[in-house]
Design a protein around this motif. Structure first.
Motif, PDB file in Angstrom:
ATOM      1  N   GLU A 173      93.316  26.197  49.241  1.00  0.00           N
ATOM      2  CA  GLU A 173      93.911  25.840  47.949  1.00  0.00           C
ATOM      3  C   GLU A 173      94.588  24.463  48.005  1.00  0.00           C
ATOM      4  OE1 GLU A 173      96.950  28.387  45.628  1.00  0.00           O
ATOM      5  OE2 GLU A 173      95.306  29.709  46.252  1.00  0.00           O
ATOM      6  N   LYS A 174      95.403  24.313  49.031  1.00  0.00           N
ATOM      7  CA  LYS A 174      96.152  23.064  49.166  1.00  0.00           C
ATOM      8  C   LYS A 174      95.197  21.879  49.409  1.00  0.00           C
ATOM      9  CE  LYS A 174     100.253  21.421  51.587  1.00  0.00           C
ATOM     10  NZ  LYS A 174     101.065  21.576  52.777  1.00  0.00           N
ATOM     11  N   THR A 175      94.187  22.121  50.264  1.00  0.00           N
ATOM     12  CA  THR A 175      93.225  21.061  50.578  1.00  0.00           C
ATOM     13  C   THR A 175      92.463  20.656  49.325  1.00  0.00           C
ATOM     14  OG1 THR A 175      92.991  22.071  52.748  1.00  0.00           O
ATOM     15  CG2 THR A 175      91.373  20.394  52.177  1.00  0.00           C
ATOM     16  N   ASP A 176      91.979  21.647  48.594  1.00  0.00           N
ATOM     17  CA  ASP A 176      91.213  21.356  47.372  1.00  0.00           C
ATOM     18  C   ASP A 176      92.075  20.582  46.376  1.00  0.00           C
ATOM     19  OD1 ASP A 176      89.079  22.594  48.461  1.00  0.00           O
ATOM     20  OD2 ASP A 176      89.186  24.429  47.267  1.00  0.00           O
ATOM     21  N   ALA A 177      93.347  20.948  46.288  1.00  0.00           N
ATOM     22  CA  ALA A 177      94.249  20.277  45.350  1.00  0.00           C
ATOM     23  C   ALA A 177      94.423  18.813  45.740  1.00  0.00           C
ATOM     24  CB  ALA A 177      95.604  20.985  45.343  1.00  0.00           C
ATOM     25  N   ILE A 178      94.565  18.542  47.020  1.00  0.00           N
ATOM     26  CA  ILE A 178      94.694  17.147  47.478  1.00  0.00           C
ATOM     27  C   ILE A 178      93.428  16.364  47.147  1.00  0.00           C
ATOM     28  CG2 ILE A 178      94.920  15.631  49.511  1.00  0.00           C
ATOM     29  CD1 ILE A 178      96.779  17.725  50.734  1.00  0.00           C
ATOM     30  N   PHE A 179      92.269  16.975  47.398  1.00  0.00           N
ATOM     31  CA  PHE A 179      90.994  16.296  47.107  1.00  0.00           C
ATOM     32  C   PHE A 179      90.862  16.008  45.601  1.00  0.00           C
ATOM     33  CE2 PHE A 179      89.598  17.096  51.390  1.00  0.00           C
ATOM     34  CZ  PHE A 179      88.641  16.112  51.610  1.00  0.00           C
ATOM     35  N   GLY A 347      93.350  17.485  65.068  1.00  0.00           N
ATOM     36  CA  GLY A 347      94.316  17.141  66.114  1.00  0.00           C
ATOM     37  C   GLY A 347      94.668  15.663  66.200  1.00  0.00           C
ATOM     38  N   SER A 348      93.756  14.788  65.740  1.00  0.00           N
ATOM     39  CA  SER A 348      93.973  13.364  66.001  1.00  0.00           C
ATOM     40  C   SER A 348      94.715  12.642  64.887  1.00  0.00           C
ATOM     41  CB  SER A 348      92.630  12.662  66.205  1.00  0.00           C
ATOM     42  OG  SER A 348      91.754  13.479  66.916  1.00  0.00           O
ATOM     43  N   TYR A 349      94.694  13.180  63.693  1.00  0.00           N
ATOM     44  CA  TYR A 349      95.299  12.462  62.561  1.00  0.00           C
ATOM     45  C   TYR A 349      96.281  13.377  61.848  1.00  0.00           C
ATOM     46  CZ  TYR A 349      91.474   9.336  63.614  1.00  0.00           C
ATOM     47  OH  TYR A 349      90.604   8.514  64.271  1.00  0.00           O
ATOM     48  N   ASP A 350      97.160  12.737  61.073  1.00  0.00           N
ATOM     49  CA  ASP A 350      98.221  13.474  60.395  1.00  0.00           C
ATOM     50  C   ASP A 350      97.740  13.866  58.993  1.00  0.00           C
ATOM     51  OD1 ASP A 350     100.575  14.551  59.703  1.00  0.00           O
ATOM     52  OD2 ASP A 350     101.635  12.642  59.420  1.00  0.00           O
ATOM     53  N   TYR A 351      97.295  15.099  58.864  1.00  0.00           N
ATOM     54  CA  TYR A 351      96.796  15.567  57.562  1.00  0.00           C
ATOM     55  C   TYR A 351      97.872  16.371  56.853  1.00  0.00           C
ATOM     56  CZ  TYR A 351      92.230  14.722  59.691  1.00  0.00           C
ATOM     57  OH  TYR A 351      91.165  14.163  60.312  1.00  0.00           O
ATOM     58  N   GLY A 352      97.859  16.294  55.536  1.00  0.00           N
ATOM     59  CA  GLY A 352      98.724  17.187  54.767  1.00  0.00           C
ATOM     60  C   GLY A 352      98.139  18.583  54.730  1.00  0.00           C
ATOM     61  N   ALA A 353      96.810  18.640  54.708  1.00  0.00           N
ATOM     62  CA  ALA A 353      96.149  19.946  54.685  1.00  0.00           C
ATOM     63  C   ALA A 353      94.704  19.780  55.165  1.00  0.00           C
ATOM     64  CB  ALA A 353      96.158  20.518  53.280  1.00  0.00           C
ATOM     65  N   ALA A 354      94.142  20.871  55.635  1.00  0.00           N
ATOM     66  CA  ALA A 354      92.749  20.849  56.089  1.00  0.00           C
ATOM     67  C   ALA A 354      92.133  22.227  55.879  1.00  0.00           C
ATOM     68  CB  ALA A 354      92.676  20.459  57.558  1.00  0.00           C
ATOM     69  N   TYR A 355      90.835  22.217  55.658  1.00  0.00           N
ATOM     70  CA  TYR A 355      90.129  23.488  55.483  1.00  0.00           C
ATOM     71  C   TYR A 355      88.716  23.331  56.036  1.00  0.00           C
ATOM     72  CZ  TYR A 355      87.537  27.206  53.140  1.00  0.00           C
ATOM     73  OH  TYR A 355      86.726  28.269  52.883  1.00  0.00           O
ATOM     74  N   MET A 356      88.281  24.305  56.819  1.00  0.00           N
ATOM     75  CA  MET A 356      86.927  24.236  57.362  1.00  0.00           C
ATOM     76  C   MET A 356      86.262  25.605  57.242  1.00  0.00           C
ATOM     77  SD  MET A 356      87.418  21.927  60.760  1.00  0.00           S
ATOM     78  CE  MET A 356      88.283  20.363  60.638  1.00  0.00           C
ATOM     79  N   GLU A 357      84.974  25.553  56.939  1.00  0.00           N
ATOM     80  CA  GLU A 357      84.232  26.821  56.941  1.00  0.00           C
ATOM     81  C   GLU A 357      82.891  26.607  57.632  1.00  0.00           C
ATOM     82  OE1 GLU A 357      82.983  28.270  53.118  1.00  0.00           O
ATOM     83  OE2 GLU A 357      83.196  26.274  52.219  1.00  0.00           O
ATOM     84  N   ALA A 358      82.452  27.645  58.317  1.00  0.00           N
ATOM     85  CA  ALA A 358      81.187  27.564  59.042  1.00  0.00           C
ATOM     86  C   ALA A 358      80.406  28.851  58.854  1.00  0.00           C
ATOM     87  CB  ALA A 358      81.450  27.321  60.535  1.00  0.00           C
ATOM     88  N   ASP A 359      79.099  28.698  58.763  1.00  0.00           N
ATOM     89  CA  ASP A 359      78.197  29.849  58.699  1.00  0.00           C
ATOM     90  C   ASP A 359      77.149  29.688  59.786  1.00  0.00           C
ATOM     91  OD1 ASP A 359      79.042  29.365  55.622  1.00  0.00           O
ATOM     92  OD2 ASP A 359      78.699  31.498  56.032  1.00  0.00           O
ATOM     93  N   ALA A 360      76.877  30.772  60.483  1.00  0.00           N
ATOM     94  CA  ALA A 360      75.858  30.737  61.528  1.00  0.00           C
ATOM     95  C   ALA A 360      74.624  31.488  61.046  1.00  0.00           C
ATOM     96  CB  ALA A 360      76.391  31.362  62.810  1.00  0.00           C
ATOM     97  N   VAL A 361      73.445  30.942  61.396  1.00  0.00           N
ATOM     98  CA  VAL A 361      72.204  31.593  60.959  1.00  0.00           C
ATOM     99  C   VAL A 361      71.213  31.725  62.115  1.00  0.00           C
ATOM    100  CG1 VAL A 361      72.367  30.812  58.576  1.00  0.00           C
ATOM    101  CG2 VAL A 361      71.144  29.423  60.235  1.00  0.00           C
ATOM    102  N   TYR A 362      70.313  32.677  61.922  1.00  0.00           N
ATOM    103  CA  TYR A 362      69.208  32.875  62.862  1.00  0.00           C
ATOM    104  C   TYR A 362      68.028  31.988  62.484  1.00  0.00           C
ATOM    105  CZ  TYR A 362      71.402  37.302  64.380  1.00  0.00           C
ATOM    106  OH  TYR A 362      72.250  38.251  64.881  1.00  0.00           O
ATOM    107  N   THR A 363      67.338  31.467  63.497  1.00  0.00           N
ATOM    108  CA  THR A 363      66.061  30.768  63.303  1.00  0.00           C
ATOM    109  C   THR A 363      65.154  31.129  64.482  1.00  0.00           C
ATOM    110  OG1 THR A 363      66.851  28.853  64.529  1.00  0.00           O
ATOM    111  CG2 THR A 363      67.053  28.740  62.124  1.00  0.00           C
ATOM    112  N   ASN A 364      63.916  30.647  64.449  1.00  0.00           N
ATOM    113  CA  ASN A 364      62.989  30.918  65.565  1.00  0.00           C
ATOM    114  C   ASN A 364      63.128  29.871  66.658  1.00  0.00           C
ATOM    115  OD1 ASN A 364      61.055  32.189  63.092  1.00  0.00           O
ATOM    116  ND2 ASN A 364      61.372  33.370  64.958  1.00  0.00           N
ATOM    117  N   LYS A 365      64.292  29.842  67.262  1.00  0.00           N
ATOM    118  CA  LYS A 365      64.547  28.913  68.365  1.00  0.00           C
ATOM    119  C   LYS A 365      65.246  29.682  69.481  1.00  0.00           C
ATOM    120  CE  LYS A 365      65.396  25.040  65.217  1.00  0.00           C
ATOM    121  NZ  LYS A 365      66.448  24.153  64.732  1.00  0.00           N
ATOM    122  N   PRO A 366      65.259  29.099  70.676  1.00  0.00           N
ATOM    123  CA  PRO A 366      66.043  29.732  71.733  1.00  0.00           C
ATOM    124  C   PRO A 366      67.522  29.719  71.341  1.00  0.00           C
ATOM    125  CG  PRO A 366      64.691  27.960  72.619  1.00  0.00           C
ATOM    126  CD  PRO A 366      64.605  27.877  71.134  1.00  0.00           C
TER     127      PRO A 366
END
Lengths: 402, 165
Positions: A173-179, A347-366
């Motif tokens: 919420e905070k991150t989106d508001a800053i953006f 870790g390297s910069y002074d942010y007021g807020a941050a948000y990260m999301e990740a999704d993992a998926v299957y594929t035909n690879k090792p």
């Protein structure tokens, strides 16, 4: 210039400390796994799939078994009789030891040839005939998430898509508001492609099961002998190989970089064959096998954003990640999620807020996302954050270092 | 087929198949496991040995090609007098980490120093360009070869103490 150095008589700080292990290495007296030779030892070579996604219609080992010195050809169906054809990954997913019906990536293990000599094992491998019915592989993680994509892991009951997990962290919420209110925002898409650790020594093992004492000694190229022992017990506990019956010996290792943390199918096949025959089994992969079938790292599709002021003050960052994990989630990551992405990314910069999301998926690879110095995704985070910092600096007309 | 090899001064007569690789005769038949196999394709140099004084990658040589040859492996570098200067140089300069590439690099360096006793840094770097070290220790490998070069010519030995910058 200040020199932090103790006197010569004391030694220690500022003095070069000589390594104790050099004596054996510079005289050729190290013991790497391929140097281990046990009485009665047999050699294993692995038949691998030329297809990235295919049904196995038939495996004909008769020609291989005619070769003098070929002892056995082991398939997934053979291991299935002992319920040894699947194993867990360190991420609580499952991985095939040998397939019973479907191959999921190019160079996947399909059958193992056991012989008295490594050359004969290779002859046997060439003589095994496998009939495949090739299917169209999914190699793009975005396509893999499309609704019309076939479900790759149909071995999992109730699985209706190729999504593995979703993870998010930070203050959305905070991150989106800053953006929304920021004077300057930038966005950068990037793909950090697959890479391989390619340690100079490939992977391999000598599995030696003692039937009389019901005890397994495993010499192997591993960086994580204790975790490996637990995994072996999880795979083979039901046939009597519980943890206290297993000894894992990790001799001298020719480089690891994380690529020697996972349990590769070759290890488990060697254990199964040693368990069934009572003979020590040596398996040493060659370089092509190492580069095609062992675990990979990276394969991250990142959209990274940064918000700030016209004067160049950074206010917030936002990441959206699609992670291609191949056909199984086999990261070597005790936190289960790519936690380094957030902690290093912020870790390297002074942010007021941050948000990260990740999704993992299957594929035909090792298996992907496993190893090159960190499954926590520290490297990906550093690359992404510095890339967007540079882009942000350019947009506000400042030196990125300022 | 029967072939005869002189390895580190000892003559061996062994039976091989026409397809047997020299590295397997050394490692398996003769049980000298200091020579390693890294890539099977002569890319990495871990299997480097000296064949009649010339460095060669034994993973892509057939054993029969070495019939009658004089071979030196890492096991043949030290003598009863002590370590070879290149071995000392590698130890003192921290020129190895996992040690897997080390025997190959040392043997390549021995040939290099024989032909060019006083190589420049650039000549050393070109000279060992057929040997890969995945622990990325080339700086110290270069120093080790420079140290061995000085030692073999009875010159003043470079410092092996850490540099302060």
């Amino acid at each position: 210039m200040i020199q932090c150095k103790t006197s010569k008589a004391i030694g220690g700080m500022g003095h070069s400390k000589k390594r104790k292990e050099d004596a054996r290495f510079i005289q050729g007296k190290g013991t790497y796994v391929d140097d281990v030779k046990l009485p009665g030892m047999l050699h294993m070579d692995i038949v691998r799939s030329p297809y990235a996604y295919a049904k196995i219609k038939n495996i004909d080992a008769s020609k291989a078994l005619e070769i003098p010195g070929v002892i056995a050809v082991v398939t997934g169906k053979d291991l299935e009789k002992y319920n040894l054809h699947w194993m867990p990954t360190l991420m609580s997913d499952t991985q095939m030891v040998l397939p019973t019906d479907t191959v999921m990536y190019q160079s996947q293990e399909v059958a193992a040839v056991i012989a008295t000599d490594r050359y004969i094992a290779r002859d046997g491998k060439e003589a095994v005939r496998v009939d495949y019915e090739p299917m169209t592989p999914i190699i793009d993680p975005f396509e893999s998430l499309a609704p019309e994509a076939p479900v790759l892991r149909d071995d999992k009951e109730g699985k209706t898509d190729n999504h593995i997990w979703h993870w998010e962290v930070g203050d959305k919420e905070k991150t989106d508001a800053i953006f929304d209110n920021a004077e300057v925002t930038i966005s950068q898409q990037m793909h950090i492609p697959r890479i391989h650790v390619a340690s100079i020594e490939t992977c391999g093992c000598v599995a030696s099961y003692n039937k009389v004492e019901n005890h397994l000694t495993m010499y192997m190229t591993t960086q994580a002998p204790h975790a490996i022992r637990t995994v072996i017990a999880l795979v083979a506990g039901h046939v009597g190989l519980t943890e206290e019956k297993i000894r894992v010996i990790s001799p001298d290792i020719g480089g690891g970089f994380g690529g020697k943390v996972p349990v590769y199918p070759g290890y488990v096949i060697a254990i199964a064959v040693s368990f069934l025959t009572g003979a020590p089994i040596k398996w040493i992969e060659d370089r092509s096998e190492n580069l095609q079938a062992d675990s990979f790292a990276r394969d991250y599709h990142i959209t990274a954003e940064m918000a700030g002021t016209k004067e160049g003050k950074i206010l917030a960052t936002r990441f959206k990640v699609l992670a291609d994990h191949g056909y199984t989630d086999a990261s070597a990551n005790p936190s289960k999620f790519p936690t380094g992405l957030f902690s290093i990314g912020t870790g390297s910069y002074d942010y007021g807020a941050a948000y990260m999301e990740a999704d993992a998926v299957y594929t035909n690879k090792p298996p992907g996302g496993v190893a090159y110095r960190c499954s926590f995704r520290v490297t990906e985070a550093v690359h992404a954050i510095e890339r967007i910092n540079d882009k942000f600096a350019k947009k506000v007309g400042k030196d990125p270092a300022q | 087929m029967e072939i005869t090899l002189t390895v580190n001064g000892t003559e061996h007569t062994v039976q091989v198949e026409p397809r047997t690789l020299l590295v397997h005769v050394i490692r398996e038949t003769l049980s000298m496991t200091g020579t390693h196999i890294g890539c099977d394709t002569s890319s990495c140099g871990a299997c480097t040995i000296l064949v009649n004084g010339r460095s060669a990658k034994s993973c892509t040589l057939l054993a029969v090609q070495a019939n009658g040859a004089e071979i030196i492996t890492v096991e043949g570098l030290a003598t009863t007098e002590g370590l070879h200067p290149i071995q000392e140089g590698f130890h003192l300069n921290h020129a190895l980490h996992c040690g897997f590439c080390t025997p190959g690099v040392m043997l390549r360096a021995v040939e290099l120093l024989e032909k060019n006793p006083n190589p420049t840094e650039e000549e050393i770097r070109w000279g060992i360009s057929g040997n890969l070290c995945r622990c990325t220790g080339y700086n110290n490998i270069v120093k080790a070869i420079q140290w061995a070069s000085a030692k073999m010519q009875n010159k003043e030995l470079p410092s092996t103490e850490p540099e302060f910058v």
